[in-house]
Design a protein around this motif. Structure first.
Motif, PDB file in Angstrom:
ATOM      1  N   LEU A   1       0.840  -1.195   0.000  1.00  0.00           N
ATOM      2  CA  LEU A   1       0.000   0.000   0.000  1.00  0.00           C
ATOM      3  C   LEU A   1       0.874   1.243   0.000  1.00  0.00           C
ATOM      4  CD1 LEU A   1      -2.657  -0.841   2.767  1.00  0.00           C
ATOM      5  CD2 LEU A   1      -2.735  -1.385   0.322  1.00  0.00           C
ATOM      6  N   LYS A   2       0.431   2.250  -0.721  1.00  0.00           N
ATOM      7  CA  LYS A   2       1.018   3.570  -0.619  1.00  0.00           C
ATOM      8  C   LYS A   2       0.054   4.416   0.197  1.00  0.00           C
ATOM      9  CE  LYS A   2       2.968   7.381  -3.323  1.00  0.00           C
ATOM     10  NZ  LYS A   2       3.211   7.928  -4.685  1.00  0.00           N
ATOM     11  N   ILE A   3       0.551   4.968   1.304  1.00  0.00           N
ATOM     12  CA  ILE A   3      -0.301   5.646   2.271  1.00  0.00           C
ATOM     13  C   ILE A   3       0.021   7.132   2.326  1.00  0.00           C
ATOM     14  CG2 ILE A   3      -0.943   5.771   4.722  1.00  0.00           C
ATOM     15  CD1 ILE A   3      -1.900   3.226   3.424  1.00  0.00           C
ATOM     16  N   ASN A   4      -1.038   7.943   2.420  1.00  0.00           N
ATOM     17  CA  ASN A   4      -0.901   9.376   2.670  1.00  0.00           C
ATOM     18  C   ASN A   4      -1.461   9.648   4.068  1.00  0.00           C
ATOM     19  OD1 ASN A   4      -1.388  12.165   2.924  1.00  0.00           O
ATOM     20  ND2 ASN A   4      -1.626  12.421   0.724  1.00  0.00           N
ATOM     21  N   ARG A   5      -0.586  10.061   4.974  1.00  0.00           N
ATOM     22  CA  ARG A   5      -1.022  10.421   6.329  1.00  0.00           C
ATOM     23  C   ARG A   5      -0.669  11.882   6.587  1.00  0.00           C
ATOM     24  NH1 ARG A   5       1.380   6.844  10.887  1.00  0.00           N
ATOM     25  NH2 ARG A   5      -0.081   5.320   9.985  1.00  0.00           N
ATOM     26  N   ASP A   6      -1.665  12.714   6.544  1.00  0.00           N
ATOM     27  CA  ASP A   6      -1.473  14.148   6.793  1.00  0.00           C
ATOM     28  C   ASP A   6      -0.398  14.738   5.888  1.00  0.00           C
ATOM     29  OD1 ASP A   6      -3.381  14.075   8.847  1.00  0.00           O
ATOM     30  OD2 ASP A   6      -1.860  13.437  10.294  1.00  0.00           O
ATOM     31  N   GLY A   7      -0.385  14.310   4.609  1.00  0.00           N
ATOM     32  CA  GLY A   7       0.563  14.834   3.646  1.00  0.00           C
ATOM     33  C   GLY A   7       1.856  14.058   3.556  1.00  0.00           C
ATOM     34  N   GLU A   8       2.118  13.195   4.509  1.00  0.00           N
ATOM     35  CA  GLU A   8       3.332  12.383   4.473  1.00  0.00           C
ATOM     36  C   GLU A   8       3.052  11.074   3.743  1.00  0.00           C
ATOM     37  OE1 GLU A   8       6.272   9.920   7.536  1.00  0.00           O
ATOM     38  OE2 GLU A   8       4.864  11.411   8.307  1.00  0.00           O
ATOM     39  N   GLN A   9       3.890  10.742   2.775  1.00  0.00           N
ATOM     40  CA  GLN A   9       3.714   9.530   1.972  1.00  0.00           C
ATOM     41  C   GLN A   9       4.653   8.428   2.475  1.00  0.00           C
ATOM     42  OE1 GLN A   9       1.567   9.498  -0.671  1.00  0.00           O
ATOM     43  NE2 GLN A   9       1.086  11.685  -0.750  1.00  0.00           N
ATOM     44  N   PHE A  10       4.126   7.214   2.582  1.00  0.00           N
ATOM     45  CA  PHE A  10       4.988   6.078   2.909  1.00  0.00           C
ATOM     46  C   PHE A  10       4.359   4.791   2.378  1.00  0.00           C
ATOM     47  CE2 PHE A  10       2.128   6.449   6.525  1.00  0.00           C
ATOM     48  CZ  PHE A  10       1.784   5.134   6.842  1.00  0.00           C
ATOM     49  N   GLY A  11       5.198   3.798   2.184  1.00  0.00           N
ATOM     50  CA  GLY A  11       4.732   2.497   1.717  1.00  0.00           C
ATOM     51  C   GLY A  11       4.635   1.498   2.858  1.00  0.00           C
ATOM     52  N   TYR A  12       3.763   0.526   2.694  1.00  0.00           N
ATOM     53  CA  TYR A  12       3.599  -0.495   3.735  1.00  0.00           C
ATOM     54  C   TYR A  12       3.156  -1.800   3.088  1.00  0.00           C
ATOM     55  CZ  TYR A  12       1.618  -3.000   7.734  1.00  0.00           C
ATOM     56  OH  TYR A  12       1.328  -3.946   8.684  1.00  0.00           O
ATOM     57  N   ASP A  13       3.877  -2.891   3.413  1.00  0.00           N
ATOM     58  CA  ASP A  13       3.479  -4.223   2.959  1.00  0.00           C
ATOM     59  C   ASP A  13       2.453  -4.780   3.927  1.00  0.00           C
ATOM     60  OD1 ASP A  13       5.018  -4.386   0.644  1.00  0.00           O
ATOM     61  OD2 ASP A  13       6.804  -4.975   1.775  1.00  0.00           O
ATOM     62  N   LEU A  14       1.201  -4.751   3.505  1.00  0.00           N
ATOM     63  CA  LEU A  14       0.089  -5.145   4.374  1.00  0.00           C
ATOM     64  C   LEU A  14      -0.089  -6.658   4.382  1.00  0.00           C
ATOM     65  CD1 LEU A  14      -2.475  -4.234   6.024  1.00  0.00           C
ATOM     66  CD2 LEU A  14      -3.713  -4.363   3.848  1.00  0.00           C
ATOM     67  N   PRO A  15       0.014  -7.317   5.552  1.00  0.00           N
ATOM     68  CA  PRO A  15      -0.290  -8.753   5.623  1.00  0.00           C
ATOM     69  C   PRO A  15      -1.797  -8.958   5.520  1.00  0.00           C
ATOM     70  CG  PRO A  15       0.259  -7.916   7.799  1.00  0.00           C
ATOM     71  CD  PRO A  15       0.455  -6.777   6.849  1.00  0.00           C
ATOM     72  N   MET A  16      -2.216  -9.909   4.715  1.00  0.00           N
ATOM     73  CA  MET A  16      -3.633 -10.117   4.434  1.00  0.00           C
ATOM     74  C   MET A  16      -4.197 -11.285   5.248  1.00  0.00           C
ATOM     75  SD  MET A  16      -4.278  -7.805   1.992  1.00  0.00           S
ATOM     76  CE  MET A  16      -5.417  -8.279   0.666  1.00  0.00           C
ATOM     77  N   ARG A  17      -5.526 -11.375   5.291  1.00  0.00           N
ATOM     78  CA  ARG A  17      -6.230 -12.495   5.921  1.00  0.00           C
ATOM     79  C   ARG A  17      -6.988 -13.264   4.850  1.00  0.00           C
ATOM     80  NH1 ARG A  17     -11.737 -10.911   6.217  1.00  0.00           N
ATOM     81  NH2 ARG A  17     -11.949  -8.692   5.736  1.00  0.00           N
ATOM     82  N   ILE A  18      -7.346 -14.496   5.140  1.00  0.00           N
ATOM     83  CA  ILE A  18      -8.184 -15.257   4.227  1.00  0.00           C
ATOM     84  C   ILE A  18      -9.552 -14.586   4.136  1.00  0.00           C
ATOM     85  CG2 ILE A  18      -9.335 -17.467   3.796  1.00  0.00           C
ATOM     86  CD1 ILE A  18      -6.397 -17.662   3.337  1.00  0.00           C
ATOM     87  N   TYR A  19     -10.010 -14.337   2.925  1.00  0.00           N
ATOM     88  CA  TYR A  19     -11.316 -13.681   2.745  1.00  0.00           C
ATOM     89  C   TYR A  19     -12.414 -14.518   3.400  1.00  0.00           C
ATOM     90  CZ  TYR A  19     -15.388 -11.587   0.528  1.00  0.00           C
ATOM     91  OH  TYR A  19     -16.593 -10.981   0.306  1.00  0.00           O
ATOM     92  N   GLY A  20     -13.277 -13.868   4.156  1.00  0.00           N
ATOM     93  CA  GLY A  20     -14.371 -14.556   4.825  1.00  0.00           C
ATOM     94  C   GLY A  20     -14.058 -14.948   6.248  1.00  0.00           C
ATOM     95  N   ARG A  21     -12.795 -14.839   6.644  1.00  0.00           N
ATOM     96  CA  ARG A  21     -12.415 -15.150   8.026  1.00  0.00           C
ATOM     97  C   ARG A  21     -12.038 -13.868   8.750  1.00  0.00           C
ATOM     98  NH1 ARG A  21      -8.542 -20.529   7.395  1.00  0.00           N
ATOM     99  NH2 ARG A  21      -9.973 -21.742   6.093  1.00  0.00           N
TER     100      ARG A  21
END
Length: 745
Positions: A516-536
């Motif tokens: 994910l590329k995130i914008n927090r109050d104008g500050e940009q940063f990347g984050y590798d988001l760990p996912m969950r099994i859909y439906g759980r």
């Protein structure tokens, strides 16, 4: 007509009394020491999450009961199921059974019953979702009643279920047909239509590939309209005399070979002469002269520049002497009026249907919408043109995924939030992705904003915050992702498409991590988001913490219909007796039908709040208004204070209908944003490959004729949440509702 009706039906069996006995008290055991005839899960994970136990200690009747208890993970409910394939004469069916509960919470225990037709499509269902048993309760008998159309029924399932936590015991199930015990009911004379005996094309249409040209496209478009018109108009077809799917495959080879319009006319006319000529219809002209909101559109079939006089004459005769009675392929739900698409074979094993069956899928769906979708006039485009643009996508689909995408895009064209691909395509499921994020996002101010972080087992909360803006996913801009997936996102309006896009596509993946590329109050940063099994996992924390009703302060009551039960109304009346206002938070789907219960409490005068348009088997393609429906009732305990209803894109179908009922009271205002714009009882549709979808089956309108489809309910003050409000943890719509209650109206 009688001369060919005699050949359309074949009598298979007949008995006087069934003598059928169900193992309703679990007394008869099999060699595994479990009740004979019963099964105890729909899928493997239920066996560990909700194991079923034969209990000889806690019981109501006889030697045993069955206990369901939540013990593991992987399923949200447990079930016991007793299938019955015998068919009975009757008009209604009743299931009785005893239930005992212990500490049932976050759900309920209940009986359930489902009635299937011969295509294993549900035509009747109740699982006590709106009146289930919770807490700790001693043995008590509960009842489910359903209409039983013995002409359509082919199988019956009964049983019990436990949703959520706790324990539930079940015992002494009984079934009654028309108030008689099932063993006293007469077995149904099973009549098999001639259409069901024709299995010549059960495994293949014989048409493997089609190379489209301008002429061939014209041939297929006219042939599809011709096929759909006859299906719903010709009396011999309506009586079940023909397997109409198979007849398409008998017609198509000649259609494919026609080199020009003249040859096409000859092909269609020759086919038509093989069908029995309908008897003269004495009522058809009168029916057509009545007043309708929508009148039939037959596409190109009566275009004199395309259809020659001889064929035009035959088609006109069928139109003017059409079937006006019961039909093998179409019916209307008794007492409601939404269409029932009967005897439609799913061909579930054809995950990637051949070219002929793909055409069948397109023609079947197009014809259903053309003749029985009550909102065809507000689709937003010419439905005949949709047939033309969809044709190459179905014909040229190279695999299961292409076929699923073609179906999804076609379904999306009707702009109905009820219409989606609800099952049957493993390829589409995989296309969406088996992983989902451990968070919730919502489009706010046209930006994808994190609005909730689910139970954290992946250390996400230390990296992300509510109010963060997701600007790109795996390197692709969110705006580009919206444009990419909009065509595959059926919904009535753009707000609702944005509601569904993150959960269905944008934040789904087939990898366990998403960048994910995130914008927090104008500050940009990347984050590798760990996912969950859909439906759980992924439970909405706002819903989890919501109470069915409460006092916000001494002057203001609050109701959350997603958890409200009508049995709570007496307590609500007492608690709210001294309040000056009530906020009804309709950002949910009501768990109980409220228009004539809670609606009568807040509305002391009976006035109309809704009217409907209904389709017609006797005049396919027509829709006419019925009578208006009132609610409200003068009572000594009517609520006299102000009421504010909060809505948004989550407010759909019954939520919209309930809002209409409430806002017909002069002391009610509605605030929020565009609702889902999909109201009316749904009708199921199945397409080749086992694809399952549905449509809104009746038209829902305000008494003044203003629609709700696509546009949603009437809103007195439009308000959306803001990103700043989300960051501060505010519920700005709730705050606005409080403000409105403090002002003069």
């Amino acid at each position: 007509m009688k001369h060919y009706l005699l050949f359309a039906l074949l009598l298979i069996s007949c008995k006087i009394h069934s003598q059928f006995q169900i193992n309703g008290s679990f007394e008869k055991l099999n060699n595994t020491h479990m009740p004979e005839g019963w099964s105890f899960s729909f899928f493997a994970s239920q066996k560990t999450a909700y194991p079923a136990l034969l209990d000889s200690v806690t019981k109501h009747h006889g030697k045993y009961s069955i206990l369901l208890e939540k013990k593991g993970t992987g399923a949200d409910f447990g079930v016991i199921d007793y299938p019955i394939t015998q068919n009975f004469e009757g008009k209604n069916i009743e299931l009785r059974g005893y239930i005992k509960t212990e500490n049932v919470n976050k759900g309920y225990a209940g009986l359930w019953m489902r009635i299937d037709d011969k295509n294993v499509q549900s035509i009747g269902f109740d699982n006590m979702q709106d009146r289930g048993v919770s807490g700790t309760k001693d043995w008590k008998q509960y009842t489910i009643k359903l209409d039983y159309d013995s002409k359509e029924v082919r199988a019956l399932h009964i049983g019990g279920l436990l949703v959520g936590e706790g324990k539930a015991w079940f015992d002494n199930f009984e079934i009654f047909i028309d108030n008689k015990p099932i063993n006293k009911a007469a077995l149904k004379k099973i009549m098999v239509a001639k259409a069901d005996l024709d299995t010549a094309f059960a495994n293949s249409s014989g048409i493997k590939e089609i190379n489209l040209s301008d002429q061939l496209s014209t041939n297929l478009l006219v042939a599809g309209q011709f096929w759909g018109f006859l299906k719903y108009h010709h009396p011999a077809i309506a009586q079940g005399g023909y397997n109409w799917d198979a007849e398409l495959f008998r017609l198509l080879p000649s259609v494919l070979q026609a080199k020009n319009n003249k040859e096409l006319n000859v092909v269609l006319e020759n086919y038509l002469t093989k069908l029995p000529k309908p008897d003269v219809c004495k009522s058809c002209k009168k029916i057509a002269q009545e007043h309708y909101q929508i009148k039939p559109d037959y596409g190109s079939l009566f275009d004199k520049s395309l259809i020659e006089p001889a064929l035009l004459s035959k088609l006109s005769f069928i139109r003017d002497n059409r079937n006006t009675g019961d039909s093998y392929y179409i019916g209307m739900t008794p007492g409601i009026g939404n269409p029932i698409f009967k005897n439609e074979k799913p061909y579930s094993k054809m995950t990637y249907p051949d070219a002929g069956y793909r055409l069948l899928s397109l023609f079947r769906y197009w014809s259903m919408i053309n003749y029985f979708f009550p909102y065809k006039n507000v689709i937003g485009q010419d439905w005949n043109q949709v047939l033309k643009t969809s044709l190459p996508e179905f014909v040229n689909a190279k695999n299961e995924l292409d076929y699923g995408k073609a179906a999804l895009k076609l379904i999306a064209c009707v702009n109905d939030t009820h219409a989606n691909l609800w099952g049957g395509s493993a390829a589409i499921t995989n296309f969406k992705g088996k992983y989902a994020p451990p968070l919730q996002t919502t489009f706010i101010e046209n930006k994808l904003v994190i609005t909730d972080l689910y139970k954290d087992t992946l250390d996400v909360k230390s990296k992300l915050k509510i109010g963060d803006i997701v600007t790109a996913i795996n390197g692709k801009d969110v705006g580009l992702l919206i444009n990419e997936f909009l065509p595959f996102t059926p919904a009535s309006n753009y707000d609702t498409q944005l509601r569904d896009l993150p959960n269905n596509y944008i934040l789904r993946a087939n990898k366990a991590n998403v960048n994910l590329k995130i914008n927090r109050d104008g500050e940009q940063f990347g984050y590798d988001l760990p996912m969950r099994i859909y439906g759980r996992g992924g439970k909405d924390s706002d819903f989890e913490k919501a109470e069915p009703f409460k006092l916000i302060n001494e002057n203001t009551g609050y109701v959350f219909p997603g958890k409200y039960k009508n049995a709570m109304l007496p307590d609500i009346k007492k608690l709210f007796a001294s309040t000056k206002g009530i906020i009804i938070d309709m950002r949910c789907y009501p768990s109980e039908f409220m228009p004539f219960t809670f609606g009568n409490y807040i509305k002391g005068l009976s006035t109309p709040f809704v009217k409907f348009t209904l389709g017609s088997v006797a005049y396919p393609g027509s829709f006419a208004f019925g009578a208006t429906v009132p609610n409200g009732k003068k009572s000594s305990d009517n609520y006299n204070g102000k009421v504010v209803v909060i809505v948004n894109a989550i407010s759909q179908s019954q939520a919209e209908y309930t809002t209409m009922a409430f806002q017909s009271s002069p002391n009610v205002k509605v605030i929020g944003s565009t609702t889902a714009g999909a109201d009316g009882n749904v009708s199921d549709i199945v397409l080749p490959g086992g694809l399952k979808t549905m449509i809104s089956g009746i038209g829902v309108f305000y008494p003044d004729g203003k629609p709700t489809q696509r546009v949603g309910v009437k809103i007195d003050e439009v308000i959306y949440p803001t990103i700043n409000g989300i960051k501060q943890g505010k519920d700005e719509l709730l705050d606005k509702a409080m403000e409105m209650l403090s002002k003069e109206w």
